[in-house]
Each structure stands twice: as structure tokens, then as C-alpha cells.
Design an enzyme around this catalytic site. Structure first.
Site: not given
Ligand code: PMV
Length: 325
Positions: A104, A106-107, A152
């Protein structure tokens, strides 16, 4: 009780995704209210090397030796053993949980790596310094993302807002005026490797046009840094809008993302854009804290499956939960 546990936050890319793969600067921030957590328990009856792994969110409960070598946890374990110069782990149970949605933007992958590396290395008595944690998490990203920029693993390891240029030392950002982001999840899962690969193909087909867009995205990141460091949040919002338009030009937005971005702006956000690899995943909106709930409600009405509010400051820990639906 867990013998040792460690956690790592999610992240959002504020500006500069994709262009960062091509060595333009980008800015990323931790999202501390979503977390990956790894807990390691001693298995006093097990033999050395017997490692039981449990990761309920991916329905995994098995012995490490049963995993195929390419499995992310098997690969990460090998990286860590090599780093520590160990042949095997002592008998242990590793439990990995995460509230970060998978695929998604978001890491989630990098956060699981960072938490697991920290917990396992501490358990064997050799807690890794941040630099090694980030470097190993980067190696892991390479296996699954092809050509990751390294942003990330860096923002998640250090859990601070960062200004990042590939293969250069990152810089911690001074956030002059803390600001609030609303994150909206399209619910459409997307693969970073696929999105990055598609951009690479188009870049190969028309390098001058793509290089020019990447330059413009890089310029947005430099201006966004100045806006953050001087507390000019309306300017930051405008730069996020510009960045979204540039990401549309390289074809990594999607109808769902565009719909959420438009809804956030209509509800009064200062700026909004997709965040991460795109083609699904999440978008972010910069908002007046007074308007945050209103923007979150507008995102949900426009189809967001989840929203989060996060406050970005030089130090994390100021987050508050939003709704889950
Ligand atoms: O992992 P994601 O979806 O947040 O994407 C990472 C950002 C990219 O710039 C698209 C890729 C990279 O490695 O920097």
C-alpha cells in the site's frame, strides 16, 4: 512474556517518489501510529538452529527450515546470520505482527525487516546499530523491489522526517511548524516493483521527456524542504499538488487515487497527492488540523477504505488515531 521485542513505524513519501530512483531528491516521513513488531522468545527445549516463525497477518506458522530460500523471512535470516558471522540462531520463536497494510506504499516490508533485524540481533546479544539495520533492510528491499532507492529502509530505521538522495548520506529535516497529514487508502493493492518497472520502460522509450519530469519533481522536493524548514505550509500544500500532477504525467496515478486527491482538496486540504509507488495504495493530504476530521470523512465518502491522521514533527510520537472502517 517476550524476551526481546522491537518495532518500526510505517512511512509516507511526502514528495519525490519515482524520481528518487533516478537520483533526484525526495522527502519521507515516519507514520508512527502504524507499526510492525517483532518479538523473540527463547525456546528452552529446542535445539540450536530450530526457529519457529509466526506471522499471523500473512497466515504463516512454520519452522524457518521449512521456508523456501526465497521467502522474505528466510532471506532476511540469512542476511542477518551473515552480518553477525553466525552459522545459526539459538532455538527461538519469532513472532511478527504488523498494523501496516501490505502493498500500500506505507513501507510494510521495510518495517517488518527493521523490526525483525533489531529483535533478532538483540536476542543473540549483538544489537545492530541503525546503519547496519538500514543497510540490511535495503538488501532485503532489493530482492523484492528490483531497484529500490533506499528511502523506505532509511526513513523507517531512523523514524524521523528525512531529505533523501539515492546513494548519498541522508539528512534529517528540521520541521519548523509541525504539520498534519491525512492518509487515505484506496484499498487497491499495488506492487512497487511493477510500478517502478513500468516507469523504467517508459523512461527507456523516451528518456529526455522523463528526465525533464524527474528534474521538475526534484525541484519540487528541494522547494518542499525549504517550505518545511521555514514553516510555510500553504506552499508545501501547493508543491504536493504540483507533485501529484507530475506523477500523473508519468502514469502512476489511478482513477481511485485521483478521486481521493480531488475529494481531499474539495474538503479544504492545502494540498494532496498519491504517496509511494502509486497505481493504487495510498494518498496523502496536508491539512489544517482543525479540518482533519472533515477531510478524512470526505475521503471515506469518496471510497477510501481506511484513513489515518498523523502529525509530522522533527521528533515522532505525536500521532493520534483516526477511523478504521
Ligand atoms: O514502497 P513504496 O510503494 O512506498 O514506493 C517507494 C517509492 C518509489 O520511489 C516508487 C520506489 C523507491 O524505491 O524509491
Amino acid at each position: 512474556m517476550p524476551a526481546i521485542s522491537a518495532s518500526a513505524p510505517g512511512k509516507a513519501i511526502l514528495v519525490g517518489e519515482h524520481a528518487v530512483v533516478y537520483r533526484r531528491p525526495a522527502i519521507a516521513v515516519p507514520v508512527t501510529q502504524i507499526q510492525a513488531k517483532a518479538s523473540v522468545f527463547a525456546d528452552i527445549r529446542g535445539k540450536p538452529g530450530e526457529v519457529w516463525i509466526e506471522a499471523p497477518s500473512i497466515h504463516l506458522a512454520t519452522h524457518l527450515s521449512q521456508l523456501p530460500p526465497i521467502h522474505p523471512i528466510a532471506h532476511l535470516s540469512r542476511l542477518l546470520l551473515a552480518e553477525l558471522g553466525l552459522a545459526r540462531f539459538p532455538a527461538l520463536h519469532l513472532k511478527v505482527t504488523s498494523t501496516i497494510p501490505i502493498a500500500a506504499g506505507l513501507g510494510s516490508g521495510a518495517a517488518v525487516s527493521v523490526a525483525t533485524l533489531r529483535a533478532l540481533s538483540a536476542f543473540v546479544g549483538h544489537p545492530l546499530p541503525d546503519e547496519s539495520v538500514s543497510a540490511l533492510a535495503f538488501e532485503q528491499e532489493k530482492l523484492f523491489h528490483g531497484t529500490p532507492s533506499g528511502i523506505d529502509n532509511t526513513v523507517i530505521t531512523y523514524a524521523q522526517p528525512i531529505f533523501f538522495v539515492r546513494e548519498q548520506p541522508f539528512e534529517l529535516l528540521h520541521v519548523a511548524a509541525p504539520f498534519t497529514l491525512v492518509i487515505g487508502d484506496t484499498g487497491v493493492r499495488s506492487s512497487t516493483a511493477v510500478a517502478v518497472g513500468a516507469v523504467r520502460e517508459r523512461w527507456q522509450a523516451d528518456a529526455p521527456a522523463y528526465e525533464a519530469i524527474f528534474d521538475r519533481i526534484g525541484a519540487v522536493a528541494v522547494q518542499a524542504r525549504a517550505a518545511i524548514e521555514t514553516g510555510r505550509l500553504l506552499d508545501l500544500g501547493r508543491l504536493m499538488d504540483q507533485n501529484h500532477a507530475l506523477l500523473q504525467q508519468i502514469d502512476v496515478s489511478s482513477p481511485e487515487l485521483d478521486r481521493l486527491v480531488a475529494a481531499a482538496r474539495q474538503a479544504g486540504a492545502w494540498g494532496a497527492k498519491l504517496s509511494g509507488a502509486g497505481l493504487g495504495g495510498n494518498m496523502i493530504a496536508l491539512v489544517d488540523p482543525q479540518q482533519a476530521d472533515r477531510v478524512a470523512a470526505a475521503l471515506q465518502a469518496a471510497g477510501a477504505v481506511r484513513t489515518w491522521l498523523t502529525q509530522v514533527a522533527s521528533r515522532p510520537g505525536l500521532d493520534r488515531a483516526s477511523s478504521d472502517r
